[in-house]
Motif scaffolding. Sequence first.
Motif, short mmCIF file in Angstrom:
data_model
loop_
_atom_site.label_atom_id
_atom_site.label_comp_id
_atom_site.label_asym_id
_atom_site.label_seq_id
_atom_site.Cartn_x
_atom_site.Cartn_y
_atom_site.Cartn_z
N VAL A 35 49.18 39.24 57.75
CA VAL A 35 47.99 40.10 56.76
C VAL A 35 47.83 38.93 55.90
CG1 VAL A 35 47.24 41.92 55.67
CG2 VAL A 35 48.75 42.21 57.64
N PRO A 36 46.57 38.42 55.65
CA PRO A 36 46.52 37.72 54.55
C PRO A 36 46.76 38.13 53.03
CG PRO A 36 44.19 38.31 55.59
CD PRO A 36 45.15 38.88 56.06
N LYS A 37 47.22 37.19 52.21
CA LYS A 37 47.69 37.41 51.06
C LYS A 37 46.74 37.50 49.79
CE LYS A 37 51.34 39.29 48.95
NZ LYS A 37 51.81 40.45 49.03
N GLU A 38 45.63 36.48 50.39
CA GLU A 38 44.57 36.44 49.27
C GLU A 38 43.49 37.48 49.79
OE1 GLU A 38 44.47 34.40 46.46
OE2 GLU A 38 46.35 34.20 46.97
N ASP A 39 42.66 38.19 49.03
CA ASP A 39 41.60 38.94 49.40
C ASP A 39 40.33 38.50 49.67
OD1 ASP A 39 41.42 38.89 46.78
OD2 ASP A 39 42.20 41.07 46.48
N GLY A 40 40.16 37.26 49.05
CA GLY A 40 38.75 36.47 48.94
C GLY A 40 37.98 37.01 47.77
N PHE A 41 38.34 37.88 46.99
CA PHE A 41 37.54 38.37 45.63
C PHE A 41 37.48 37.24 44.57
CE2 PHE A 41 38.48 42.64 47.23
CZ PHE A 41 37.24 42.92 47.61
N TYR A 47 34.19 35.37 32.62
CA TYR A 47 34.21 36.59 32.61
C TYR A 47 35.09 37.31 31.84
CZ TYR A 47 34.38 41.48 33.65
OH TYR A 47 34.48 43.07 33.80
N LEU A 48 36.47 37.00 32.06
CA LEU A 48 37.56 37.60 31.34
C LEU A 48 37.39 37.25 29.78
CD1 LEU A 48 40.21 37.70 34.13
CD2 LEU A 48 38.87 39.56 33.25
N LYS B 30 43.25 41.18 32.62
CA LYS B 30 43.27 40.67 34.31
C LYS B 30 43.72 41.57 35.37
CE LYS B 30 44.47 36.36 36.09
NZ LYS B 30 45.22 34.82 35.87
N TYR B 33 41.30 44.45 36.04
CA TYR B 33 40.22 43.91 36.73
C TYR B 33 40.37 43.90 38.35
CZ TYR B 33 36.46 41.06 38.51
OH TYR B 33 35.32 40.69 39.35
N TRP B 34 41.40 43.20 38.50
CA TRP B 34 41.82 43.37 39.98
C TRP B 34 42.25 44.55 40.52
CZ3 TRP B 34 39.72 39.63 42.23
CH2 TRP B 34 39.57 38.29 41.64
N ARG B 37 38.80 46.19 40.72
CA ARG B 37 38.00 45.31 41.90
C ARG B 37 38.50 45.55 43.48
NH1 ARG B 37 35.38 40.22 41.79
NH2 ARG B 37 34.13 40.25 44.13
N ARG B 38 39.53 45.96 43.65
CA ARG B 38 40.03 46.36 45.04
C ARG B 38 39.59 47.82 45.30
NH1 ARG B 38 44.59 42.64 43.26
NH2 ARG B 38 44.13 40.71 44.38
N GLN B 120 39.78 37.83 56.15
CA GLN B 120 39.82 38.66 54.95
C GLN B 120 38.69 39.75 54.81
OE1 GLN B 120 39.51 35.13 52.43
NE2 GLN B 120 41.66 35.23 51.82
N LEU B 123 40.29 42.52 56.96
CA LEU B 123 41.15 42.96 56.22
C LEU B 123 40.61 44.08 55.40
CD1 LEU B 123 44.15 43.53 55.10
CD2 LEU B 123 43.70 41.65 53.58
N GLN B 124 39.55 43.71 54.59
CA GLN B 124 38.53 44.59 54.05
C GLN B 124 38.22 45.89 54.82
OE1 GLN B 124 38.76 45.13 50.61
NE2 GLN B 124 39.95 43.15 50.63
N LYS B 141 50.58 47.77 46.04
CA LYS B 141 51.82 47.42 46.67
C LYS B 141 51.83 45.72 47.22
CE LYS B 141 56.23 47.34 47.46
NZ LYS B 141 57.01 47.11 46.25
N TYR B 142 50.78 45.64 47.94
CA TYR B 142 50.61 44.45 48.94
C TYR B 142 50.11 43.53 47.90
CZ TYR B 142 49.91 41.33 52.65
OH TYR B 142 49.82 40.18 53.42
N PHE B 143 48.80 43.74 47.30
CA PHE B 143 48.31 42.67 46.51
C PHE B 143 48.57 42.34 44.87
CE2 PHE B 143 44.79 43.30 49.71
CZ PHE B 143 44.69 42.34 50.22
N GLU B 145 51.45 43.73 43.89
CA GLU B 145 52.91 43.63 43.89
C GLU B 145 53.56 44.51 42.80
OE1 GLU B 145 53.21 39.35 43.73
OE2 GLU B 145 53.10 39.27 46.02
#
Lengths: 171, 180
Positions: A35-41, A47-48, B30, B33-34, B37-38, B120, B123-124, B141-143, B145
């Motif tokens: 399962v990819p650990k990166e989600d592509g977003f 922005y931040l 940060k 945001y994430w 976003r998810r 990816q 996955l979404q 948990k996964y992204f 952590e």
Amino acid sequence: MKASDKNNPFKTPDSYFDTFSDTLSKRLGEENLKVPKEDGFILPESYLEDLHSNIQKKLEYKETKVVPLNPYKTYYLVAASIAALVLLVLGLNWNTGQEIPSWDAIANTDIENYFDHNDVGLTSLEIAEVMPIEDLKITNFLSSELSEEDIVDYLNERTDDFEKLNLEENE
Amino acid sequence: MVSEKALIADLQHKDKQSQAFEVLVNTYKKNLYWHIRRIVLHHNDTDDVLQNTFIKVYRNIDGFKGESKLFSWMYRIATNESLSFLKQKSRKLGLNDMEYQERLVKNLQADVYFEGDEIQLQLQKAIATLPEKQKLVFNMKYFEELKYDEISEILGTSVGGLKASYHLAVKKIEAHLKED
């Protein structure tokens, strides 16, 4: 345990045992689902960095909007509402002695003017359909009285063929 | 770095509030945001929800009694804001939650702020099929952590329940990815 046996006829490729662990790990990795650990977003540049000032602007805007110009405004509104209610009740009581407007109180000319100057949205045919004709008399439309004699004289003089009027015998 | 306790005290102090708020935003922007976003998937929606989250924190900081960690409290607000945002949007479009999730994922391909490859994207799609709680737990948990203890404080669910949810989520995602 001896590393090799003189009587063992089998041989292994060079460095087979040195790479065995890596090969096995690789195999196991392939079997386990990845399962990819990166989600592509991703997010826009800076922005931040700009976020705090953007929120600050929003906060200032909202705060300006909610600052009450007159702290007693609510009391004034309540007082005005009560006053309006009192006036309404008094007004209704005072008006009970007065006559309710009726058709008789409205001048005919006013009604005529109304129909002349306002678009009632009805054609003359539509008006004729809803008008009760039983109670209508010729005098409703004429200002001067006509005697039956005058009418007969008029018809005798002006009508070429009296028969064409298609009148019943007794009429 | 300012301690959480000191930061809360400053946030509740009128004269120091403005400066403390800047520290708060810069510290948590940060992560929050994430997290958002998810859940909402698109950047512009995330921006709306994130700003609303910080504004809500700012307006309600006086009522924060320190019964939970500031970080957990903010995560809880961000989660609730995100879920309300999604519900509002789906109601406006006359879609149920699942239909709206599917639409969101479908739109990802056209999103300039999504650079995911085929896996990816799959996955979404798989995450979108999960029930709300499993989705949250999996992402956290996964992204992100986060530890089970932390997730438990944010979502108000027992650690055992979270572990079960995560396990189920992983199984479903694996099955979904194997199908494709």
